[in-house]
Design an enzyme around this catalytic site. Structure first.
Site, PDB file in Angstrom:
ATOM      1  N   PRO A  10      28.599   7.528  12.843  1.00  0.00           N
ATOM      2  CG  PRO A  10      27.526   6.457  11.062  1.00  0.00           C
ATOM      3  CD  PRO A  10      27.381   7.598  12.033  1.00  0.00           C
ATOM      4  CG  ASN A  28      18.788  11.067   4.317  1.00  0.00           C
ATOM      5  OD1 ASN A  28      19.677  11.898   4.460  1.00  0.00           O
ATOM      6  ND2 ASN A  28      18.969   9.937   3.657  1.00  0.00           N
ATOM      7  CB  ALA A  73      33.408   9.212   8.119  1.00  0.00           C
ATOM      8  CB  ILE A  87      24.197  -5.235  10.955  1.00  0.00           C
ATOM      9  CG1 ILE A  87      22.815  -4.919  10.359  1.00  0.00           C
ATOM     10  CG2 ILE A  87      24.057  -5.839  12.347  1.00  0.00           C
ATOM     11  CD1 ILE A  87      21.961  -6.148  10.100  1.00  0.00           C
ATOM     12  CD  GLU A  88      30.846  -1.244  12.603  1.00  0.00           C
ATOM     13  OE1 GLU A  88      30.712  -1.085  11.377  1.00  0.00           O
ATOM     14  OE2 GLU A  88      31.437  -0.426  13.323  1.00  0.00           O
ATOM     15  CG  HIS A 131      24.825  11.240   7.748  1.00  0.00           C
ATOM     16  ND1 HIS A 131      25.811  11.809   6.980  1.00  0.00           N
ATOM     17  CD2 HIS A 131      24.330  10.201   7.012  1.00  0.00           C
ATOM     18  CE1 HIS A 131      25.900  11.146   5.829  1.00  0.00           C
ATOM     19  NE2 HIS A 131      25.035  10.173   5.826  1.00  0.00           N
ATOM     20  CE  LYS A 165      29.237  -1.189   4.363  1.00  0.00           C
ATOM     21  NZ  LYS A 165      29.017   0.160   4.963  1.00  0.00           N
ATOM     22  CB  CYS A 207      18.390   6.845   5.895  1.00  0.00           C
ATOM     23  SG  CYS A 207      19.778   5.710   6.016  1.00  0.00           S
TER      24      CYS A 207
END
EC number: 6.5.1.8
Length: 398
Positions: A291, A260, A317, A160-161, A315, A397, A76
């Protein structure tokens, strides 16, 4: 800066985390007593309880691999692309909504959502040709689903952002992994480790030189390649959707990393298997992505190669609230307020698989369920140098 936890443990634990929940601390203590690990345990500032090993944990072993120290979503990771568009090019929230809807039209979103048809990839054929026999996790159903899952987001904290940096440059970012394929590989080899070794718990391990260990490493590497291809296909769809709205847009640079995973690396004079579960490589000069939550900033960072963290960083917050607790204790109004004017699809009902909370709204990805990303970055300034700060404009999301 790191601090040393309980000095009475077999291995020292070096932590960059300001506070650690009791369940994660129990897992850390279990790691510190593990007979197959080397030098010390490193805990990143996004640490929270995981399965067998806390998310945000980094361990090393000279001769063994620990499937659950990699986790079920093998490979991931994150992808980020800087464009030449400016925030002023994004006319209003309707433009952002049009872009997100276009992406969702080509990228299946959510747990259990896959393409209707199988997707081709040369990696599938190359993997089958490279192995003498089908591994124990393999079945026609698993293989077919892996092909249909290629280029899909999945659920949970995957996203996706659309973002902008402090110079108002537009960025694309996404987070996803190996989907069901990684889960099947991890489950099979963890069960094999529990059968083969003397440790029948969630930190069972395999000799890296044993047939089972070699097969796990081989299949883990395949799952990592699959995860990278999965992200690449979604990013391609994201770019194409952007180009439909802004035909003259150009893509300046791209960063793609994974967490991971386990890798053979040299640390403290030894060749060891470094396991990063919810942690990212941060070798000197290496570019990375950390992120935040769906309503807060993310960072592009440059690794400083700190040996005490096994050249690793967080990786993300990290959670301060479990999904269940968030659903039960947070309110829709406060979660909406935390999102501000960011474009998103509002809050869905909890999935049918969660019987306890299935009649509640899923608030588990609210920004209020996560640590403050700026605090997390500040806690690891001896691990990484922040290069770009990104703020979200619109979020899909999983």
């Amino acid at each position: 800066m790191e601090k040393i936890l309980d000095p009475q443990w077999r291995l020292p634990v070096k932590s960059w985390c300001s506070s650690i929940e009791d369940s994660a601390m129990s897992q850390i203590a279990n790691l510190a007593g593990h007979p197959a690990l080397f030098k010390h345990i490193a805990i990143m500032p996004d640490c929270h309880s995981g399965y067998g090993m806390p998310i945000g944990g980094v361990i090393a072993s000279e001769s063994y691999v620990v499937p659950n120290a990699v986790g079920v979503d093998i490979g991931c990771g994150m992808g980020a692309v800087e464009t030449d568009l400016n925030l002023s090019d994004i006319q209003d929230n309707r433009t952002i909504r049009s872009l997100l809807d276009a992406v969702k039209a080509s990228v299946p979103v959510g747990e259990g959502h896959a393409h209707r048809e199988e997707k081709g990839w040369e990696g599938f054929e190359a993997f089958l040709e490279s192995i003498p026999d089908s591994p124990g996790w393999f079945s026609p159903a698993v293989w077919s689903l892996a092909k249909r899952n290629l280029g899909t987001l999945g659920g949970g904290n995957h996203f996706i952002e659309l973002q902008h940096d402090e110079n108002n440059r537009i960025w694309l970012m996404l987070h996803s992994g190996s989907r069901n394929l990684g889960y099947k590989i991890a489950e099979f080899y963890n069960n094999l480790a529990r059968e083969k070794e003397t440790r029948p718990d969630d930190l069972a391990y395999l000799s890296a030189d044993s047939p089972g260990g070699k097969a796990y490493i081989r299949d883990m590497v395949f799952a990592m390649a699959y995860a990278a291809e999965n992200r690449s296909r979604m990013m391609t769809a994201f770019k194409e959707s952007l180009l439909d709205l802004f035909p003259g847009a150009a893509f300046i640079r791209e960063i793609n990393i994974h967490h991971n995973f386990a890798a053979r690396e040299k640390h403290f004079g030894k060749d060891v298997w470094i396991h990063r579960k919810g942690a990212t490589s941060a070798a000197g000069g290496e570019m990375g992505i950390i992120p935040g939550s769906m309503g807060t900033a993310s960072y592009i960072v440059r690794g400083l190669g700190n040996p005490e963290s096994f050249m690793s960083c967080s990786h993300g917050a990290g959670r301060i609230m479990s999904r269940t607790k968030a659903c039960r204790e947070l309110s829709v109004d406060e979660c909406n307020a935390a999102m501000g004017d960011i474009v998103f699809d509002r809050w869905r009902m909890v999935g049918k698989g969660n019987r306890k909370n299935r009649h509640m709204l899923d608030l588990g990805e609210s920004p209020l369920a996560y640590k403050n990303i700026d605090d997390v970055i500040d806690a690891q300034r001896d691990l990484v140098e922040p290069v770009v700060k990104l703020k979200p404009l619109g979020v899909i999301k999983g």
